[in-house]
Design a protein around this motif. Structure first.
Motif, PDB file in Angstrom:
ATOM      1  N   HIS A   1       0.852  -1.193   0.000  1.00  0.00           N
ATOM      2  CA  HIS A   1       0.000   0.000   0.000  1.00  0.00           C
ATOM      3  C   HIS A   1       0.888   1.243   0.000  1.00  0.00           C
ATOM      4  O   HIS A   1       2.119   1.125   0.033  1.00  0.00           O
ATOM      5  CB  HIS A   1      -0.940  -0.006   1.210  1.00  0.00           C
TER       6      HIS A   1
ATOM      7  N   HIS B   1       2.541   3.698   1.930  1.00  0.00           N
ATOM      8  CA  HIS B   1       2.901   3.725   3.348  1.00  0.00           C
ATOM      9  C   HIS B   1       2.935   5.150   3.886  1.00  0.00           C
ATOM     10  O   HIS B   1       3.287   6.086   3.170  1.00  0.00           O
ATOM     11  CB  HIS B   1       4.290   3.108   3.549  1.00  0.00           C
ATOM     12  N   ALA B   2       2.627   5.265   5.185  1.00  0.00           N
ATOM     13  CA  ALA B   2       2.650   6.571   5.842  1.00  0.00           C
ATOM     14  C   ALA B   2       3.793   6.689   6.838  1.00  0.00           C
ATOM     15  O   ALA B   2       4.048   7.762   7.362  1.00  0.00           O
ATOM     16  CB  ALA B   2       1.329   6.812   6.566  1.00  0.00           C
TER      17      ALA B   2
ATOM     18  N   ASP C   1      -0.203  -4.032   6.367  1.00  0.00           N
ATOM     19  CA  ASP C   1      -0.688  -3.364   7.580  1.00  0.00           C
ATOM     20  C   ASP C   1      -2.174  -3.656   7.796  1.00  0.00           C
ATOM     21  O   ASP C   1      -2.833  -2.923   8.539  1.00  0.00           O
ATOM     22  CB  ASP C   1      -0.505  -1.848   7.474  1.00  0.00           C
TER      23      ASP C   1
HETATM   24 FE   LIG Z   1       0.668   1.490   6.558  1.00  0.00          FE
END
Ligand SMILES: [Fe+2]
Length: 249
Positions: free
Chosen positions: A57, A59-60, A130
């Motif tokens: 995905h 990512h943050a 996640d």
């Molecule tokens: Fe994440």
């Protein structure tokens, strides 16, 4: 199949190295920018060539090394198609496996942590990103997160895999490395047992987590497949610098 779980200590991220013994091709799943040299050395040390990087995905909490590894090793960038990133070479979607010789990676659309999140199944194991963590799950309060969607992704998709499927998450903060679908179905304190949708949504809404400290840099950087923004403050520079010696396994 060659399989290694690598650990990046700044964001506590697991990167997975998958290799095909016959062709010598390798795939990295969720590679992290500060560890790109370490990861490439690991691949070359095994006598492999990096064919693809794959992310679960946008990512943050860290920046992907997909772009850097493409520059350095000529790998192609695979990422969920739904995120619509212009820098992606190979868009992924559920029902269309990424096949690299003997390696078969099956994307499973698992929204909820983000709206574009995918897990990846490789035979008897699943890399859950996640979405599903060991005894936990990803947060749902940013990036179009949705607790209801995450509940369905985990209980109606990941928990439908065979009980013996090994669960490899993208993070762990307590030095755990692997679990199984049976174990998470029975024991995950957020989503296991008979946890109802309503209870889960309420629980996620009450978490009251801190604002993610790197999100304002990581998300735009990852939308470009791994660019470290020029305005990263000094105290966050470690997210862009190379790590030295680090734990791995
Ligand atoms: Fe994440």
């Amino acid at each position: 199949m060659i399989f290694r779980q690598l650990f990046e200590p700044i964001s506590s991220t697991f990167t997975y190295l998958i290799g095909c013994e016959q062709s010598g091709k390798a795939v990295l799943i969720d590679p992290v920018l500060p560890a790109w040299e370490r990861d490439l050395a690991e691949i070359r040390g095994l006598g492999l060539d990096l064919a693809f990087t794959v992310d679960t995905h946008i990512h943050a909490d860290h920046i992907t090394s997909a772009r850097k590894l493409k520059q350095e090793a000529g790998s192609r960038i695979a990422h969920p198609a739904i995120d619509g990133l212009a820098c992606v070479d190979h868009p992924l979607e559920e029902g269309k496996p990424l096949v690299v010789d003997s390696i078969q990676i099956e994307p499973i659309f698992t929204p909820g942590h983000t709206d574009g999140h995918h897990a990846y199944r490789l035979g008897d194991r699943v890399l859950t990103g996640d979405a599903l963590l060991i005894d936990g799950c990803g947060r749902t309060d940013f990036q179009n997160g949705d607790a209801k969607a995450l509940y369905h992704s985990i209980r109606s998709k990941l928990f439908m895999l065979s009980d013996d499927t090994l669960v490899y998450p993208a993070h762990d903060y307590k030095q755990r490395r692997v679990s199984s679908i049976a174990q998470e179905k029975a024991r995950n304190p957020r989503l296991g047992g008979d946890r109802s949708l309503e209870d889960f949504v309420r629980l996620m809404g009450e978490l009251d987590l801190d604002y993610p400290k790197f999100i304002d840099y990581a998300v735009p950087g990852n939308r470009e497949c791994g660019v470290c923004p020029p305005d990263v403050p000094e105290k966050l520079e470690q997210y862009c610098d190379q790590i030295g010696d680090s734990l791995q396994g």
